[in-house]
Each structure stands twice: as structure tokens, then as C-alpha cells.
Write a protein that holds these residues in place. Structure first.
Motif, PDB file in Angstrom:
ATOM      1  N   ASP A 154      39.583  39.219  15.048  1.00 41.37           N
ATOM      2  CA  ASP A 154      38.743  40.211  15.708  1.00 41.37           C
ATOM      3  C   ASP A 154      39.237  41.627  15.420  1.00 41.37           C
ATOM      4  O   ASP A 154      40.446  41.874  15.303  1.00 41.37           O
ATOM      5  N   ILE A 155      38.285  42.539  15.303  1.00 38.31           N
ATOM      6  CA  ILE A 155      38.605  43.965  15.210  1.00 38.31           C
ATOM      7  C   ILE A 155      38.674  44.494  16.634  1.00 38.31           C
ATOM      8  O   ILE A 155      37.696  44.427  17.380  1.00 38.31           O
ATOM      9  N   ARG A 156      39.816  45.009  17.024  1.00 41.92           N
ATOM     10  CA  ARG A 156      39.985  45.477  18.403  1.00 41.92           C
ATOM     11  C   ARG A 156      39.347  46.857  18.587  1.00 41.92           C
ATOM     12  O   ARG A 156      38.918  47.505  17.630  1.00 41.92           O
ATOM     13  N   ARG A 157      39.301  47.261  19.835  1.00 45.22           N
ATOM     14  CA  ARG A 157      38.649  48.530  20.178  1.00 45.22           C
ATOM     15  C   ARG A 157      39.237  49.709  19.419  1.00 45.22           C
ATOM     16  O   ARG A 157      38.527  50.641  19.042  1.00 45.22           O
ATOM     17  N   ASP A 158      40.548  49.651  19.164  1.00 44.06           N
ATOM     18  CA  ASP A 158      41.195  50.753  18.460  1.00 44.06           C
ATOM     19  C   ASP A 158      41.100  50.625  16.944  1.00 44.06           C
ATOM     20  O   ASP A 158      41.659  51.437  16.207  1.00 44.06           O
ATOM     21  N   GLY A 159      40.403  49.594  16.452  1.00 44.55           N
ATOM     22  CA  GLY A 159      40.248  49.400  15.017  1.00 44.55           C
ATOM     23  C   GLY A 159      41.345  48.565  14.394  1.00 44.55           C
ATOM     24  O   GLY A 159      41.282  48.232  13.206  1.00 44.55           O
ATOM     25  N   GLU A 160      42.386  48.221  15.188  1.00 43.44           N
ATOM     26  CA  GLU A 160      43.461  47.376  14.682  1.00 43.44           C
ATOM     27  C   GLU A 160      43.005  45.917  14.648  1.00 43.44           C
ATOM     28  O   GLU A 160      42.086  45.514  15.366  1.00 43.44           O
ATOM     29  N   LEU A 161      43.691  45.116  13.826  1.00 34.53           N
ATOM     30  CA  LEU A 161      43.392  43.695  13.785  1.00 34.53           C
ATOM     31  C   LEU A 161      44.090  42.985  14.943  1.00 34.53           C
ATOM     32  O   LEU A 161      45.137  43.416  15.409  1.00 34.53           O
ATOM     33  N   ASP A 162      43.519  41.859  15.341  1.00 32.85           N
ATOM     34  CA  ASP A 162      43.964  41.149  16.544  1.00 32.85           C
ATOM     35  C   ASP A 162      45.099  40.168  16.262  1.00 32.85           C
ATOM     36  O   ASP A 162      45.338  39.265  17.064  1.00 32.85           O
ATOM     37  N   LEU A 163      45.773  40.325  15.126  1.00 31.37           N
ATOM     38  CA  LEU A 163      46.929  39.489  14.802  1.00 31.37           C
ATOM     39  C   LEU A 163      47.979  40.356  14.123  1.00 31.37           C
ATOM     40  O   LEU A 163      47.634  41.315  13.410  1.00 31.37           O
ATOM     41  N   PRO A 164      49.258  40.017  14.268  1.00 29.21           N
ATOM     42  CA  PRO A 164      50.307  40.790  13.589  1.00 29.21           C
ATOM     43  C   PRO A 164      50.306  40.533  12.085  1.00 29.21           C
ATOM     44  O   PRO A 164      49.844  39.490  11.603  1.00 29.21           O
ATOM     45  N   ASP A 165      50.865  41.482  11.350  1.00 24.30           N
ATOM     46  CA  ASP A 165      50.847  41.416   9.888  1.00 24.30           C
ATOM     47  C   ASP A 165      51.553  40.184   9.341  1.00 24.30           C
ATOM     48  O   ASP A 165      51.130  39.614   8.322  1.00 24.30           O
ATOM     49  N   ASP A 166      52.634  39.735   9.989  1.00 26.17           N
ATOM     50  CA  ASP A 166      53.401  38.640   9.401  1.00 26.17           C
ATOM     51  C   ASP A 166      52.597  37.339   9.365  1.00 26.17           C
ATOM     52  O   ASP A 166      52.658  36.601   8.381  1.00 26.17           O
TER      53      ASP A 166
END
Length: 551
Positions: free
Chosen positions: A382-394
Motif C-alpha cells: 500500500d501507498i501510505r498517506r505520506d507517499g511512503e511504502l507500507d513495508l521496510p526496504d529490507d
């Protein structure tokens, strides 16, 4: 007593239950039972007589009791009672006019009418206002609806339902699907079936007898218009064999497309008609706007090597990873990507990083069992409200297939929405953007995402854009796919399947892509597994001839 006859009686019973306002699931149960009986090779009457009918899928005690009554007496008493009470012709017309079943029966009784023609005559004779509750304004509204009774309602029928409806009628009459469903339109308003017969009367009579058709509005020597349980008008054309192709072409294309071809010559099939016109044969999906050129070699279902968007019981799916894998393998695929939701969706279970690593163990075990078929580790992040992805990069870096989705904020302003989505697309792990416009057909309009800007970023990054095969999404739509292809953006044709049955949505996705003039070369999941895996998350990978931006 044949299986076909028994199935026909259950279909009729289901239709009358629909008209009487019975629960949706009750009517559906009888339809599914009819389908089961029609497909069963064993003699149903013998199974009923032997008390074994409930061994068949979908046959419960209630349906079994009615089947026993039918086999023993040759009739279903409640079916006959419903026919008397419901007055199918009137109720079918009422559905089309926007009048509820009970009210339509009340009006019919007050007028002393029971058929469409009798109702029409009473209305035109000015008798409607004699019915309690019908004043001049209601009378005017009903008369206006009667005058345009072959025109569609404002909301169209979704593609899966439209195809099922018209395919059932066409199969029963040994005809061909036409109208909007043959062009695989997102929603259908014009429904038609074209048959070939030297003697039209038997075909017209069979049309009237179909359980699906509850009322016939018009009947001419080679044409009829019937209304279904849903109040949908379906046109039947019974063509002379020598002009079947002409009538099928005419009943398939939009008015703009057909009119632009000029006067149509007679032809037994469409190829002869196009040949006489000096125009290459055109796939039905492209018969929207005037076109006389050479069509491309459009994407085919057999070109699809895998489904890159399916769900499992780990989130809101109805089947396990293994069940989805086996079903996909049986469809001839080489791979699927399990793309369960992430926590930000909230309304359904979502997987965090720990969940995805536990799921990886199950996927590895399944892959050992189904090899050389391959289940890809994926996510619908999911794309969160702040535009970040809903999972960590690792965890994103571990996955084989990462696709973005936006499930909230569909009403955000164009600039804000576009900025959020395109920034998320720049993440180096992302492979595709799922159902970009966020529409729910007949319920939620497309969002304000700037597709032109989205396509520009897709070209920069190598991110593909999905057309989603869920019947109430079909997102991107055909015209939007055409824009993406013209821009050079690769397309993913996926089902978003939440069950084994949902894998069948691939045909909707494929035909939607065809409406966008997509060829196999435009579609990512026509590529072999090795190419899907080698096009992974590393910076500088190539997709659609473009290089990913190095972040």
C-alpha cells in the motif's frame, strides 16, 4: 425426464423467485443447482428416485424436495403458484420501468391486465390514473419510460454478468453473442444475440420460452426484444443464413463504427462482408470508433505465461498458496505472484515483514511440490498517506515481485494524488502499479491521477502499469491502456484473484487489454519466468526498452 428439462424447471423457479423478491442467495442456489444438473452425465431422475441427489454439489434438502416432487408428479406446485402470483411478464416490464415487483402486480390487478401488451394498451388509453397512488406526474413518467422501453438504464451491467447473460441465451439458441458484450465493453447497455435460420419462427418461439426471458416487448418476423429478470432488454435477430455475417457485424459495432463502413453487403459470415467492403476483418473489441485499417495482432489468452497479482488466505484470499499454484498450473501458466495486502489497508488482514518471511517458508515448500512451476514471492504494498511504502526496504528487497496499490485517498486532489503515487513508483523495488485509477464500476468514479505524468515516471523507472481483471475494476480501462501503449509503457494483465475461481478473470483482463490495442509484446506477463526474475529490483534494470533510474 431429461436432465435438461429438470435444469430448465429449476432455472424457471429461480427466475420467479427473483421476480417475487426472494433473497438473492436463494435464487442463486437454484441457478447453481440447475447448472450442476445440466453438466452431470448421470440421469438425475434416477439419482432423485434413489435418494442420492444430495450427493451432487450444491443440492441441499430444500432443492432435493422440489426435485423429488418434480420427478414423482411431473410438476413443481410452488412454481405454478409463483407463475400465477408473480405474473412474470408484468413484473419483468416493471423491473425495466423501475417499478418494484409487488407494486407492478398491484397495478396489473387494478387495471385487470396481465401481459405487456395489455398494460401498454391500458396506459395509452389513459387508465393509469385510475390506479390508487398513480397521479398525473407518475402517469407521465411511466408513459415516457414506455416510449423508450428498449433504451438501457443509466448504469450498465458489468462485463462478467453481461457476458454470462448473453452467452447463456446465445448457447440455448445456437446463436452468437453481439452488442456491447461482444466488444467486451466495461459495462453493457445494448444486449443482442444473432442467430442464423431459414425459418425464424422456431427460434423466436424458443427465445420466448427461455427461463431468462420473462417478458417480450416486441416481436417482428425476424426480430424480438425480450426483458430478463434484471429488467435488461435483449434483442434477438434471426438472420437469413446468407446474411448472418452482415447482421452480426451490424449488431456488434457501435453506430459510429458501423455507419462509417457504409452500406453493408450481404454475407454469410463477417469475413465475407469485410472482404466485399475491401476492409480487413476487425476484432470486435476495436469496433468502437470508425476504423478501416489493418488491426494489430492483438494479445491472446494463450500468450499469458503467468498471473502477477493473486491473493491467498494469508490476507483476504479464499484459497491457500498451494491451491492457487495448482489451479494456475492447470491453466497452463509458468508462474504466479502471491501479492497479499499490507497492514495499511486495514479493512482486510495485511502482512508485515515478519508475516512475509513466514509466508516465504510456505512458498518454498509449495515450489518444491509444483516445480517447474514457480510461485513468486510478492506483495501488493500500500501507498501510505505520506507517499511512503507500507513495508521496510529490507523486506521489499527480498521479494520477486512488488506492486504498488492505493486503497485510501482516492478523492485527493489531482496534484497531491499524482505526486504521492509517482514518488512511490520511484522506489527501486517496485515493478508495477496496480489498478491506478481506483474506480469501482457503477459505485466509485476514477480518481484524479494524472495518467500522462504517471506514464512519464513509468518510462523513467521501468514500472509497468496494470489492467486489473476484477469485473468491477477493469482498471486501466481499454482507452487508458491505449494511451499507455502509445506512450511506450509496459502493461501487466492480472486478475487480482482472491480465489481459484477468480483466476478466470484473466479473460476479462485480456479482452480489456485488447480494447486498448495491446499485443503480446506490450504485456509483461507474456514473458518467460527467467525474464520476469532477471528484470528484478536492481538499479539500472531494463523494462520496455527503458532503463530504471538509479536511486
Amino acid at each position: 425426464m431429461t436432465n435438461a428439462y429438470i435444469a430448465e424447471q429449476l432455472e424457471a423457479f429461480a427466475s420467479l423467485l427473483d421476480l417475487s423478491g426472494a433473497g438473492y442467495y436463494t435464487a442463486r442456489a437454484y441457478r447453481r443447482a440447475a447448472e450442476t444438473i445440466r453438466e452431470t452425465k448421470a440421469p438425475i431422475a434416477e439419482l432423485v428416485a434413489g435418494g442420492r441427489i444430495q450427493e451432487l454439489r450444491g443440492i441441499g434438502p430444500g432443492i432435493a424436495a422440489r426435485l423429488l416432487e418434480l420427478v414423482e408428479t411431473g410438476r413443481i406446485a410452488e412454481l405454478e403458484e409463483l407463475e400465477r402470483e408473480v405474473q412474470p411478464e408484468l413484473v419483468g416490464l416493471g423491473r425495466f420501468l423501475g417499478v418494484g415487483p409487488k407494486r407492478m402486480v398491484e397495478i396489473g390487478r387494478a387495471l385487470g391486465v396481465s401481459t405487456v401488451e395489455e398494460f401498454r394498451a391500458a396506459a395509452h388509453a389513459g387508465r393509469l390514473t385510475s390506479v390508487p397512488g398513480i397521479g398525473p406526474q407518475t402517469e407521465k413518467w411511466l408513459l415516457e419510460r414506455l416510449e423508450r422501453e428498449t433504451r438501457p438504464a443509466k448504469k450498465g451491467m458489468t462485463l462478467n454478468r453481461a457476458r454470462a447473460l448473453v452467452e447463456e441465451i446465445a448457447t440455448a439458441l445456437e446463436g452468437e453473442v453481439a452488442g456491447d458484450p461482444r466488444r467486451w465493453a466495461d459495462t453493457s447497455f445494448d444486449f443482442a444475440v444473432v442467430c442464423s435460420a431459414a425459418e425464424p419462427e422456431p427460434v423466436l418461439d424458443a427465445f420466448e420460452r427461455l427461463a431468462t426471458i420473462v417478458s417480450v416487448l416486441e416481436r417482428a418476423p425476424r426480430r424480438a426484444v425480450g426483458v430478463t429478470v434484471e429488467g435488461v432488454p435483449v434483442e434477438l435477430v434471426v438472420a437469413e443464413p446468407s446474411s448472418f455475417g452482415t447482421e452480426l457485424l451490424r449488431a456488434t459495432g457501435t453506430s459510429a463504427y458501423v455507419d462509417a463502413l457504409g452500406e453493408l453487403p450481404s454475407g454469410a459470415d463477417e469475413e465475407h462482408v469485410y472482404g466485399a467492403l475491401g476492409v480487413p476483418w476487425c476484432p470486435p473489441e476495436l469496433r468502437e470508433a470508425p476504423f478501416r485499417g489493418e488491426p494489430p495482432s492483438l494479445l491472446r489468452r494463450t500468450d499469458i505465461r503467468g498471473d502477477l497479482h493473486v491473493h491467498s488466505t494469508w490476507s483476504d484470499g479464499k484459497a491457500s498458496v498451494l491451491e492457487m499454484a495448482v489451479a494456475a498450473r492447470e491453466l497452463g501458466y509458468e508462474y504466479i505472484a502471491i501479492c497479499d495486502h499490507t497492514p495499511n489497508v486495514r479493512v482486510v488482514p495485511g502482512l508485515d515483514a515478519d508475516d512475509l518471511r513466514r509466508q516465504a517458508q510456505e512458498i518454498a515448500e509449495v515450489n518444491e511440490e509444483v516445480a517447474p512451476f514457480r510461485v513468486l514471492r510478492g506483495t501488493e504494498v500500500d501507498i501510505r498517506r505520506d507517499g511512503e511504502l507500507d513495508l521496510p526496504d529490507d523486506i521489499l528487497a527480498e521479494l520477486d515481485w512488488v506492486q504498488l496499490s492505493l486503497h485510501a485517498g482516492q478523492r485527493e486532489p489531482r496534484e497531491q494524488l499524482t505526486r504521492k503515487v509517482t514518488e512511490a513508483m520511484r522506489h527501486p523495488a517496485v515493478r508495477a502499479l496496480s489498478h491506478p485509477k481506483g474506480r469501482i464500476i457503477n459505485h466509485r468514479p476514477p480518481n484524479a491521477l494524472d495518467l500522462e505524468r504517471t506514464f512519464e515516471v513509468a518510462l523513467e523507472t521501468g514500472v509497468a502499469i496494470e489492467t486489473n481483471g476484477l469485473p468491477d475494476r477493469l482498471d486501466l480501462s481499454g482507452p487508458e491502456i491505449k494511451l499507455a501503449i502509445e506512450a511506450g509503457v509496459p502493461i501487466v494483465v492480472s486478475t487480482d484473484a482472491h480465489s481459484v475461481r477468480g483466476l478466470g478473470n484473466m479473460r476479462l483482463a485480456v479482452h480489456t487489454a485488447r480494447r486498448g490495442w495491446a499485443t503480446a509484446a506490450n504485456v509483461v506477463n507474456t514473458r518467460p519466468l527467467a525474464e520476469i526474475l532477471s528484470g528484478g529490483r536492481t538499479p539500472g534494470r531494463e523494462s520496455g526498452g527503458r532503463t530504471r533510474r538509479k536511486d
